[in-house]
Design an enzyme around this catalytic site. Structure first.
Site, PDB file in Angstrom:
ATOM      1  N   CYS A  95      25.741  60.137  48.995  1.00 24.85           N
ATOM      2  CA  CYS A  95      25.753  60.689  50.344  1.00 24.85           C
ATOM      3  C   CYS A  95      24.372  61.084  50.891  1.00 24.85           C
ATOM      4  CB  CYS A  95      26.738  61.848  50.400  1.00 24.85           C
ATOM      5  SG  CYS A  95      27.312  62.192  52.071  1.00 24.85           S
ATOM      6  N   HIS A 196      31.858  60.986  47.133  1.00 23.17           N
ATOM      7  CA  HIS A 196      31.865  62.145  46.239  1.00 23.17           C
ATOM      8  C   HIS A 196      33.154  62.008  45.425  1.00 23.17           C
ATOM      9  CE1 HIS A 196      28.767  64.313  48.585  1.00 23.17           C
ATOM     10  NE2 HIS A 196      29.365  63.844  49.654  1.00 23.17           N
TER      11      HIS A 196
HETATM   12  N1  GLN Z   1      24.061  65.480  55.879  1.00 20.59           N
HETATM   13  C1  GLN Z   1      24.666  64.230  55.719  1.00 20.59           C
HETATM   14  C2  GLN Z   1      25.761  63.883  56.715  1.00 20.59           C
HETATM   15  O1  GLN Z   1      26.498  64.751  57.142  1.00 20.59           O
HETATM   16  C3  GLN Z   1      25.165  64.113  54.283  1.00 20.59           C
HETATM   17  C4  GLN Z   1      26.361  64.947  53.948  1.00 20.59           C
HETATM   18  C5  GLN Z   1      26.751  64.856  52.494  1.00 20.59           C
HETATM   19  O2  GLN Z   1      25.893  64.680  51.626  1.00 20.59           O
HETATM   20  N2  GLN Z   1      28.041  65.036  52.227  1.00 20.59           N
HETATM   21  O3  GLN Z   1      25.872  62.732  57.061  1.00 20.59           O
END
Ligand code: GLN
Length: 247
Positions: A95, A196
């Site tokens: 992510c 995740h």
């Molecule tokens: N900040 C990023 C987004 O919202 C990644 C979020 C995350 O790592 N879950 O796209």
């Protein structure tokens, strides 16, 4: 005793939705088979690691705020990380880390967080803060010619464009963008993904793909991994796949 060395980047800043579980699962599946698993951590202020000395470099997800704080630090190591990637070190990037290894990430406010530019994709957050790709996700992934279903959980506002080789085809969920057919970025030694979960706990085959890649590379062999008893993992997967894919 054969060993695998993992470098965990920014554990104090990039660790959403159980990302650390990926390292625990790698360790578990290595140790069950009699291999040693060494995990080193790197955070802002620590001495520069010898990146190419590791078998796996892992980084998890984070909120925009953490991403912008650590990107300045990460960029110092751009050439070293690129070199490690070129020599075949395996990268597992979840992510926020997926986004940081691309060209840039544009936040909801329009701020540009520069990326490492190691991979040619880029990410822009959707202008409406409330609109995020959230939920369970299932992909069809080809691992060394074998189709496998990869299950995870996504939560990102960022929409990723210009991905040349995706991680998998989306069977359920969103992927790189809202309603996309493709998810993540994949090459032999890189999995960069929004999943995740933690990703590896739900996907033992994928974990073994990474383990085999790393052992083969380090010890110059073509190892056949001893099968493990995945009865519970498979029961869980069946339950999830039945629910998400209604098969
Ligand atoms: N900040 C990023 C987004 O919202 C990644 C979020 C995350 O790592 N879950 O796209």
């Amino acid at each position: 005793m054969k060993e695998i060395k993992i470098l965990y980047l920014y554990p104090d800043m990039l660790e959403l939705y159980g990302d650390y579980g990926n390292i625990q699962v790698l360790r578990y599946r290595l140790e069950k088979r009699g291999f040693k698993c060494i995990v080193d951590k790197y955070s802002i202020g620590d001495e520069m690691p010898d990146f190419k000395n590791y078998d796996i470099i892992f980084a998890g997800g984070g909120a925009d705020n953490e991403q912008s704080i650590l990107s300045e630090d990460l960029i110092k190591y751009k050439d070293n990380l690129k070199e490690a990637e070129n020599t075949g070190v395996f990268f597992l990037l979840i992510c926020g880390a997926y986004q940081l290894f691309g060209k840039y990430y544009k936040s909801v406010e329009g701020n540009i967080i520069p990326g490492l530019e190691i991979f040619p994709y880029y990410t822009e957050a959707i202008a409406d803060r409330k609109k995020r790709c959230i939920g369970n996700i299932v992909l069809d992934v080809n691992l060394n010619g074998k189709e496998t279903k990869v299950i995870g959980f996504e939560n990102h506002g960022g929409q990723t464009y210009d991905v040349a080789t995706s991680f998998g085809k989306v069977l359920f969920g969103n992927g790189n963008k809202f309603g996309d057919t493709e998810e993540g970025f994949f090459k032999k030694n890189v999995i960069a993904t929004y999943l995740h979960g933690p990703l590896l706990s739900k996907n033992p085959e994928l974990t073994d793909y990474i383990i085999k890649y790393c052992l083969d590379r380090r010890y110059d062999e073509d190892i056949t991994l001893e099968p493990l008893n995945d009865e519970f993992e498979n029961l869980c997967r069946k339950q999830l796949l039945d629910r998400f894919l209604q098969v």
